[in-house]
Design a protein around this motif. Sequence first.
Motif, PDB file in Angstrom:
ATOM      1  N   HIS A   1      -4.634  -8.145   0.130  1.00  0.00           N
ATOM      2  CA  HIS A   1      -3.534  -7.306   0.968  1.00  0.00           C
ATOM      3  C   HIS A   1      -4.143  -6.078   0.981  1.00  0.00           C
ATOM      4  CE1 HIS A   1      -0.323 -10.349   0.479  1.00  0.00           C
ATOM      5  NE2 HIS A   1      -0.546 -10.249  -0.813  1.00  0.00           N
ATOM      6  N   ARG A   2      -3.547  -5.517   2.291  1.00  0.00           N
ATOM      7  CA  ARG A   2      -4.067  -4.465   2.690  1.00  0.00           C
ATOM      8  C   ARG A   2      -2.627  -3.430   2.802  1.00  0.00           C
ATOM      9  NH1 ARG A   2      -5.756  -2.412   8.971  1.00  0.00           N
ATOM     10  NH2 ARG A   2      -6.491  -0.383   8.428  1.00  0.00           N
ATOM     11  N   TYR A   3      -2.516  -2.185   1.987  1.00  0.00           N
ATOM     12  CA  TYR A   3      -1.557  -1.494   1.565  1.00  0.00           C
ATOM     13  C   TYR A   3      -1.653  -0.174   2.456  1.00  0.00           C
ATOM     14  CZ  TYR A   3       0.638  -4.633  -1.728  1.00  0.00           C
ATOM     15  OH  TYR A   3       1.016  -5.854  -2.459  1.00  0.00           O
ATOM     16  N   VAL A   4      -0.763   0.278   3.245  1.00  0.00           N
ATOM     17  CA  VAL A   4      -0.727   1.500   3.821  1.00  0.00           C
ATOM     18  C   VAL A   4       0.303   2.602   3.702  1.00  0.00           C
ATOM     19  CG1 VAL A   4      -2.354   0.898   5.573  1.00  0.00           C
ATOM     20  CG2 VAL A   4       0.146   0.792   5.956  1.00  0.00           C
ATOM     21  N   ARG A   5       0.345   3.710   3.542  1.00  0.00           N
ATOM     22  CA  ARG A   5       1.527   4.829   3.333  1.00  0.00           C
ATOM     23  C   ARG A   5       0.938   6.040   3.942  1.00  0.00           C
ATOM     24  NH1 ARG A   5       2.978   5.685  -1.779  1.00  0.00           N
ATOM     25  NH2 ARG A   5       1.896   4.074  -2.660  1.00  0.00           N
ATOM     26  N   LEU A   6       1.982   6.925   4.265  1.00  0.00           N
ATOM     27  CA  LEU A   6       1.639   8.229   4.742  1.00  0.00           C
ATOM     28  C   LEU A   6       0.634   8.875   3.872  1.00  0.00           C
ATOM     29  CD1 LEU A   6       5.065   9.109   5.737  1.00  0.00           C
ATOM     30  CD2 LEU A   6       3.347   8.748   7.336  1.00  0.00           C
TER      31      LEU A   6
ATOM     32  N   GLY B   1      -5.847   1.145  11.743  1.00  0.00           N
ATOM     33  CA  GLY B   1      -7.209   1.708  11.768  1.00  0.00           C
ATOM     34  C   GLY B   1      -7.221   3.137  12.581  1.00  0.00           C
ATOM     35  N   LYS B   2      -6.549   3.332  13.737  1.00  0.00           N
ATOM     36  CA  LYS B   2      -6.440   4.581  14.286  1.00  0.00           C
ATOM     37  C   LYS B   2      -5.798   5.481  13.494  1.00  0.00           C
ATOM     38  CE  LYS B   2      -7.070   2.817  18.975  1.00  0.00           C
ATOM     39  NZ  LYS B   2      -6.298   2.437  20.247  1.00  0.00           N
ATOM     40  N   LEU B   3      -4.362   5.132  12.924  1.00  0.00           N
ATOM     41  CA  LEU B   3      -3.647   5.996  12.044  1.00  0.00           C
ATOM     42  C   LEU B   3      -4.576   6.514  10.931  1.00  0.00           C
ATOM     43  CD1 LEU B   3      -0.387   4.519  12.509  1.00  0.00           C
ATOM     44  CD2 LEU B   3      -1.091   6.757  13.526  1.00  0.00           C
TER      45      LEU B   3
ATOM     46  N   GLY C   1      -6.011  10.393  10.044  1.00  0.00           N
ATOM     47  CA  GLY C   1      -5.525  11.295   8.757  1.00  0.00           C
ATOM     48  C   GLY C   1      -4.257  11.206   8.780  1.00  0.00           C
ATOM     49  N   LEU C   2      -3.452  10.552   9.357  1.00  0.00           N
ATOM     50  CA  LEU C   2      -1.924  10.590   9.015  1.00  0.00           C
ATOM     51  C   LEU C   2      -1.664   9.294   8.060  1.00  0.00           C
ATOM     52  CD1 LEU C   2      -0.825  10.717  12.684  1.00  0.00           C
ATOM     53  CD2 LEU C   2      -0.303  12.192  10.669  1.00  0.00           C
ATOM     54  N   LEU C   3      -2.470   8.196   7.757  1.00  0.00           N
ATOM     55  CA  LEU C   3      -2.385   7.316   6.889  1.00  0.00           C
ATOM     56  C   LEU C   3      -3.572   7.102   6.215  1.00  0.00           C
ATOM     57  CD1 LEU C   3      -0.785   4.334   8.770  1.00  0.00           C
ATOM     58  CD2 LEU C   3       0.518   6.085   7.999  1.00  0.00           C
ATOM     59  N   THR C   4      -3.185   6.647   4.767  1.00  0.00           N
ATOM     60  CA  THR C   4      -4.033   6.155   3.812  1.00  0.00           C
ATOM     61  C   THR C   4      -3.906   4.962   3.499  1.00  0.00           C
ATOM     62  OG1 THR C   4      -5.312   6.866   1.810  1.00  0.00           O
ATOM     63  CG2 THR C   4      -2.844   6.941   1.784  1.00  0.00           C
ATOM     64  N   GLU C   5      -4.892   4.314   3.093  1.00  0.00           N
ATOM     65  CA  GLU C   5      -4.884   2.745   2.763  1.00  0.00           C
ATOM     66  C   GLU C   5      -5.766   2.384   1.486  1.00  0.00           C
ATOM     67  OE1 GLU C   5      -6.912   0.063   5.357  1.00  0.00           O
ATOM     68  OE2 GLU C   5      -8.752   1.674   5.872  1.00  0.00           O
TER      69      GLU C   5
ATOM     70  N   ARG D   1       2.427  16.580   4.060  1.00  0.00           N
ATOM     71  CA  ARG D   1       2.253  17.191   5.121  1.00  0.00           C
ATOM     72  C   ARG D   1       1.969  16.198   6.345  1.00  0.00           C
ATOM     73  NH1 ARG D   1      -2.972  20.678   5.513  1.00  0.00           N
ATOM     74  NH2 ARG D   1      -2.370  21.496   7.092  1.00  0.00           N
ATOM     75  N   ALA D   2       1.673  14.985   6.241  1.00  0.00           N
ATOM     76  CA  ALA D   2       1.979  14.313   7.185  1.00  0.00           C
ATOM     77  C   ALA D   2       3.395  13.728   7.632  1.00  0.00           C
ATOM     78  CB  ALA D   2       1.180  12.811   7.055  1.00  0.00           C
ATOM     79  N   ALA D   3       3.947  13.711   6.194  1.00  0.00           N
ATOM     80  CA  ALA D   3       5.285  13.219   6.416  1.00  0.00           C
ATOM     81  C   ALA D   3       6.331  14.235   7.162  1.00  0.00           C
ATOM     82  CB  ALA D   3       5.950  12.670   4.584  1.00  0.00           C
TER      83      ALA D   3
END
Length: 245
Positions: free
Chosen positions: A81-86, A65-67, A71-75, A90-92
């Motif tokens: 299921h909850r999926y997350v990625r960078l 939730g903090k990430l 703005g570093l992750l999107t979900e 620019r974050a990568a």
Amino acid sequence: MTIGNTGRTRAGDRQAPGLAAFARLIADETRAACLLALLDGRAWTAGELARHVGVAPSTLSEHLGKLVAGGLLTEERQGRHRYVRLADARAAQLVEDLAAQVAPAPSALRPRTLRESSAESAMARGRTCYDHLAGQLGIAVTDALAARGLLRRDTGFALTDAGLRWFDAVGIMLVRGGRRPLARACLDWTERRHHLAGVAGAALCRHALDTGWCVRIGSERAVKVTPAGERALAELLGIEAAALR
């Protein structure tokens, strides 16, 4: 006595709290481990990440939730299921650059088990770095592009006219647009040299995976070159098979 431009100083002061908060966001071992895992460019479920970093799902949910908020992750959610990625390239790039600054030299690595040693060797030979090739494979491809006059490295990374024609002839589409550079140098944390990133690096990696030149192995970011890939890279870039194994 006040020295310097007070307007500039005040602007810097206004940015300081945000910068400090962003630094605290990354300065947590669990969150850092999540960011490094997501450098494989794929979406992970919260459960997969929880197992990977060794914390309870409820604990990880708070970190994610903090990430996301930072703005570093999107979900996205699909069913239960909850999926997350960078969040984006620019974050990568930020995670890659920071990781390269603190990664130990290869000689300092001391694997604890045979399995760990094998995994680290595979990662060093070839891996994805978010969406481009890294490790010995990434360096070999970058060196070959430069040796053939397809990539310039004297004033940063830039594709030459011959390089643009080469990508087109191979059938690798370079979709430009946005703020991402066409070619960018990315510091390789195992080789301690720069490999190709940016739009061109991502397109080349995607082509290598789509055509079967490379395949992913294991649960990490490691990839290996297939026999078809060895033939293609030898023909197109003059890379000897021994450099890819």
